[in-house]
Design a protein around this motif. Structure first.
Motif, PDB file in Angstrom:
ATOM      1  N   TYR A 198      19.040  46.589  43.623  1.00  0.00           N
ATOM      2  CA  TYR A 198      18.840  47.890  42.994  1.00  0.00           C
ATOM      3  C   TYR A 198      18.747  48.955  44.075  1.00  0.00           C
ATOM      4  CZ  TYR A 198      13.809  47.999  44.065  1.00  0.00           C
ATOM      5  OH  TYR A 198      12.602  48.009  44.706  1.00  0.00           O
TER       6      TYR A 198
ATOM      7  N   GLU B 162      27.104  53.747  39.666  1.00  0.00           N
ATOM      8  CA  GLU B 162      27.213  52.622  38.738  1.00  0.00           C
ATOM      9  C   GLU B 162      28.671  52.402  38.342  1.00  0.00           C
ATOM     10  OE1 GLU B 162      26.095  51.385  34.159  1.00  0.00           O
ATOM     11  OE2 GLU B 162      26.483  53.446  34.741  1.00  0.00           O
TER      12      GLU B 162
ATOM     13  N   THR C  64      26.217  45.335  36.076  1.00  0.00           N
ATOM     14  CA  THR C  64      25.739  46.531  36.769  1.00  0.00           C
ATOM     15  C   THR C  64      25.318  47.558  35.732  1.00  0.00           C
ATOM     16  OG1 THR C  64      27.302  46.108  38.551  1.00  0.00           O
ATOM     17  CG2 THR C  64      26.333  48.298  38.462  1.00  0.00           C
TER      18      THR C  64
ATOM     19  N   ILE D 202      30.588  50.862  41.305  1.00  0.00           N
ATOM     20  CA  ILE D 202      30.281  49.444  41.541  1.00  0.00           C
ATOM     21  C   ILE D 202      30.887  48.562  40.459  1.00  0.00           C
ATOM     22  CG2 ILE D 202      28.401  47.756  41.657  1.00  0.00           C
ATOM     23  CD1 ILE D 202      26.717  50.016  43.008  1.00  0.00           C
ATOM     24  N   LYS D 203      30.897  49.034  39.211  1.00  0.00           N
ATOM     25  CA  LYS D 203      31.462  48.237  38.118  1.00  0.00           C
ATOM     26  C   LYS D 203      32.929  47.900  38.354  1.00  0.00           C
ATOM     27  CE  LYS D 203      28.501  49.170  34.215  1.00  0.00           C
ATOM     28  NZ  LYS D 203      28.448  49.493  32.799  1.00  0.00           N
TER      29      LYS D 203
ATOM     30  N   TYR E  68      28.215  39.117  37.224  1.00  0.00           N
ATOM     31  CA  TYR E  68      27.280  40.194  37.551  1.00  0.00           C
ATOM     32  C   TYR E  68      27.373  41.298  36.513  1.00  0.00           C
ATOM     33  CZ  TYR E  68      26.782  37.983  42.077  1.00  0.00           C
ATOM     34  OH  TYR E  68      26.525  37.075  43.081  1.00  0.00           O
TER      35      TYR E  68
ATOM     36  N   TYR F 284      21.346  49.086  39.216  1.00  0.00           N
ATOM     37  CA  TYR F 284      20.898  47.718  39.446  1.00  0.00           C
ATOM     38  C   TYR F 284      22.021  46.738  39.144  1.00  0.00           C
ATOM     39  CZ  TYR F 284      20.327  47.664  34.362  1.00  0.00           C
ATOM     40  OH  TYR F 284      20.553  47.735  33.018  1.00  0.00           O
ATOM     41  N   ILE F 285      21.935  45.574  39.766  1.00  0.00           N
ATOM     42  CA  ILE F 285      22.876  44.495  39.512  1.00  0.00           C
ATOM     43  C   ILE F 285      22.067  43.256  39.130  1.00  0.00           C
ATOM     44  CG2 ILE F 285      24.683  43.004  40.447  1.00  0.00           C
ATOM     45  CD1 ILE F 285      25.380  45.227  42.420  1.00  0.00           C
TER      46      ILE F 285
ATOM     47  N   LYS G   2      30.762  43.050  45.408  1.00  0.00           N
ATOM     48  CA  LYS G   2      29.402  43.146  44.874  1.00  0.00           C
ATOM     49  C   LYS G   2      28.465  42.207  45.635  1.00  0.00           C
ATOM     50  CE  LYS G   2      30.827  44.427  40.233  1.00  0.00           C
ATOM     51  NZ  LYS G   2      30.998  44.005  38.847  1.00  0.00           N
TER      52      LYS G   2
END
Length: 96
Positions: free
Chosen positions: A52, A65, A18, A68-69, A16, A7-8, A76
């Motif tokens: 999400y 995760e 994550t 994305i981080k 943001y 999820y973000i 993002k």
């Protein structure tokens, strides 16, 4: 098989966060109340769930995760908006 979620959250300062969890509703509540005082989001409340994704394999969710981080804010935001065609271009480095 237990579902897992990446999820973000959009924080009040425009950044943001994550995360990954197997209990999305409970984890969002924890972010909302500042359950973990040392968590990134605690001093950046209120937070809003902006994205999400569900996974059936927790290991794959953790992998996503971490991926994305590392992304830029622009990348993002493209994911959040569903602009999937823009994602590859946002991964490219810009050279002057």
């Amino acid at each position: 098989m237990q579902q897992s979620y990446v999820y973000i959250l959009k924080c009040s300062d425009g950044t943001y966060y994550t995360g990954v969890t197997s209990k999305l509703t409970q984890r969002l509540f924890q972010h909302d109340i500042g359950f973990y005082p040392d968590c990134y989001t605690c001093k950046r409340r209120p937070v809003t769930l902006v994205f999400y994704a569900e996974f059936t394999d927790i290991n794959f969710a953790i992998e996503k995760e971490k991926q994305i981080k590392k992304w830029s804010k622009a990348k993002k935001e493209a994911l959040i908006k569903g602009d999937y065609d823009d994602l590859p271009n946002l991964a490219k480095k810009k050279f002057n």
